[in-house]
Scaffold this active site. Structure first.
Site, PDB file in Angstrom:
ATOM      1  N   HIS A   1       0.838  -1.202   0.000  1.00 41.06           N
ATOM      2  CA  HIS A   1       0.000   0.000   0.000  1.00 41.06           C
ATOM      3  C   HIS A   1       0.871   1.250   0.000  1.00 41.06           C
ATOM      4  O   HIS A   1       0.663   2.183  -0.767  1.00 41.06           O
ATOM      5  CB  HIS A   1      -0.934  -0.012   1.214  1.00 41.06           C
ATOM      6  N   GLY A   2       1.834   1.311   0.915  1.00 40.83           N
ATOM      7  CA  GLY A   2       2.826   2.365   0.896  1.00 40.83           C
ATOM      8  C   GLY A   2       2.513   3.601   1.717  1.00 40.83           C
ATOM      9  O   GLY A   2       3.386   4.453   1.919  1.00 40.83           O
ATOM     10  N   ASP A   3       1.271   3.729   2.210  1.00 38.34           N
ATOM     11  CA  ASP A   3       0.892   4.894   3.028  1.00 38.34           C
ATOM     12  C   ASP A   3      -0.172   4.446   4.023  1.00 38.34           C
ATOM     13  O   ASP A   3      -1.209   5.080   4.195  1.00 38.34           O
ATOM     14  CB  ASP A   3       0.361   6.017   2.132  1.00 38.34           C
ATOM     15  N   PHE A   4       0.145   3.357   4.719  1.00 38.07           N
ATOM     16  CA  PHE A   4      -0.875   2.593   5.436  1.00 38.07           C
ATOM     17  C   PHE A   4      -0.952   3.023   6.903  1.00 38.07           C
ATOM     18  O   PHE A   4      -0.450   2.344   7.794  1.00 38.07           O
ATOM     19  CB  PHE A   4      -0.556   1.094   5.320  1.00 38.07           C
TER      20      PHE A   4
ATOM     21  N   ASN B   1      -5.751   6.524   6.107  1.00 40.36           N
ATOM     22  CA  ASN B   1      -6.140   5.798   4.898  1.00 40.36           C
ATOM     23  C   ASN B   1      -6.745   4.435   5.212  1.00 40.36           C
ATOM     24  O   ASN B   1      -6.752   3.544   4.361  1.00 40.36           O
ATOM     25  CB  ASN B   1      -4.926   5.639   3.985  1.00 40.36           C
TER      26      ASN B   1
END
Length: 246
Positions: free
Chosen positions: A173-176, A180
């Site tokens: 995901h990278g921005d978890f 978010n």
């Protein structure tokens, strides 16, 4: 956005009203309230012809819209919003609106672990690697003055350790964090707004543990290890890296 990206953002912002009108006409939606929280995109509730609500996202080039489109297609509405329409060339996405959509700040490690297990599918082709994304984030934290040279050096060393024995890459995901992570009536939990990349899924777990420096990181760490059986040192290294780059 201008402060974050620089003067190049002004041209995109100037063209944004025309782009919004174009996409609303093409996808036959009526604009509603703007949704806050985004730095690199305009995100607005819209109403479709059938009366249902959706979300129109007009992403700037710096928001990597093509990668978000690829990841949403890979997840196919499972535990992320369903992608209804997309035009990567225009940075435009029409996506399902998650209801009730409150931030899931009280999600348990067990619930988060189940969600991550569903999100960590084989990565689509063309995504950047997690290693290169994280290296840029570390460098930016140093150049912005958010991390000392000593912490930047440690983070780079930890990233090299992690690179030495990588697991099979998954869609990350990278921005978890909880900004978010939304409550969803149908799914329980739903992840939105990915900064997708391909690499070690433990990074997402570390991002959730860090939680924008909210208190309780140690308890979240222990709960996530228990829920996932993660390698403690590997997860600890990722947690340290996320703490450096923020």
């Amino acid at each position: 956005m201008v402060r974050f990206v620089g003067g190049a953002a002004r041209g995109w912002l100037d063209a944004l009203p025309e782009l919004e009108a174009e996409m609303c006409e093409r996808w036959q939606v009526s604009p509603g309230d703007e949704l806050g929280g985004g730095t690199l995109a305009l995100v607005r509730v819209v109403r479709r012809d059938d009366g249902s609500e959706a979300v129109l996202k007009l992403a700037s080039p710096w928001d990597r819209p093509s990668d978000e489109i690829s990841s949403l297609r890979a997840w196919d509405g499972g535990h992320a919003p369903l992608l209804l329409e997309a035009d990567a060339s225009r940075g435009a996405l029409l996506i399902e609106r998650i209801a009730p959509g409150m931030r899931a700040v009280d999600a348990t490690a067990e619930d988060v672990a189940r969600l991550l297990d569903r999100l960590h599918v084989p990565p689509p082709r063309g995504l950047p690697t997690l290693d290169e994304v994280v290296a840029r984030r570390i460098d930016r934290a140093g150049s912005d003055g958010r991390a000392t040279p000593q912490r930047v050096a440690w983070a780079r060393s930890a990233l090299e350790r992690l690179r030495a024995d990588p697991p099979a890459p998954v869609l990350v995901h990278g921005d978890f964090d909880d900004r978010n992570l939304l409550a969803c009536a149908r799914r329980g939990l739903c992840a939105i707004d990915p900064l997708a990349c391909a690499g070690d899924g433990a990074y997402d777990a570390a991002y959730w543990i860090h939680a924008n420096r909210r208190p309780g990181r140690r308890a979240r760490f222990e709960a996530m290890v228990a829920a996932t059986g993660s390698d403690r040192q590997r997860l600890r290294d990722w947690c340290g890296i996320v703490a450096v780059h923020g």
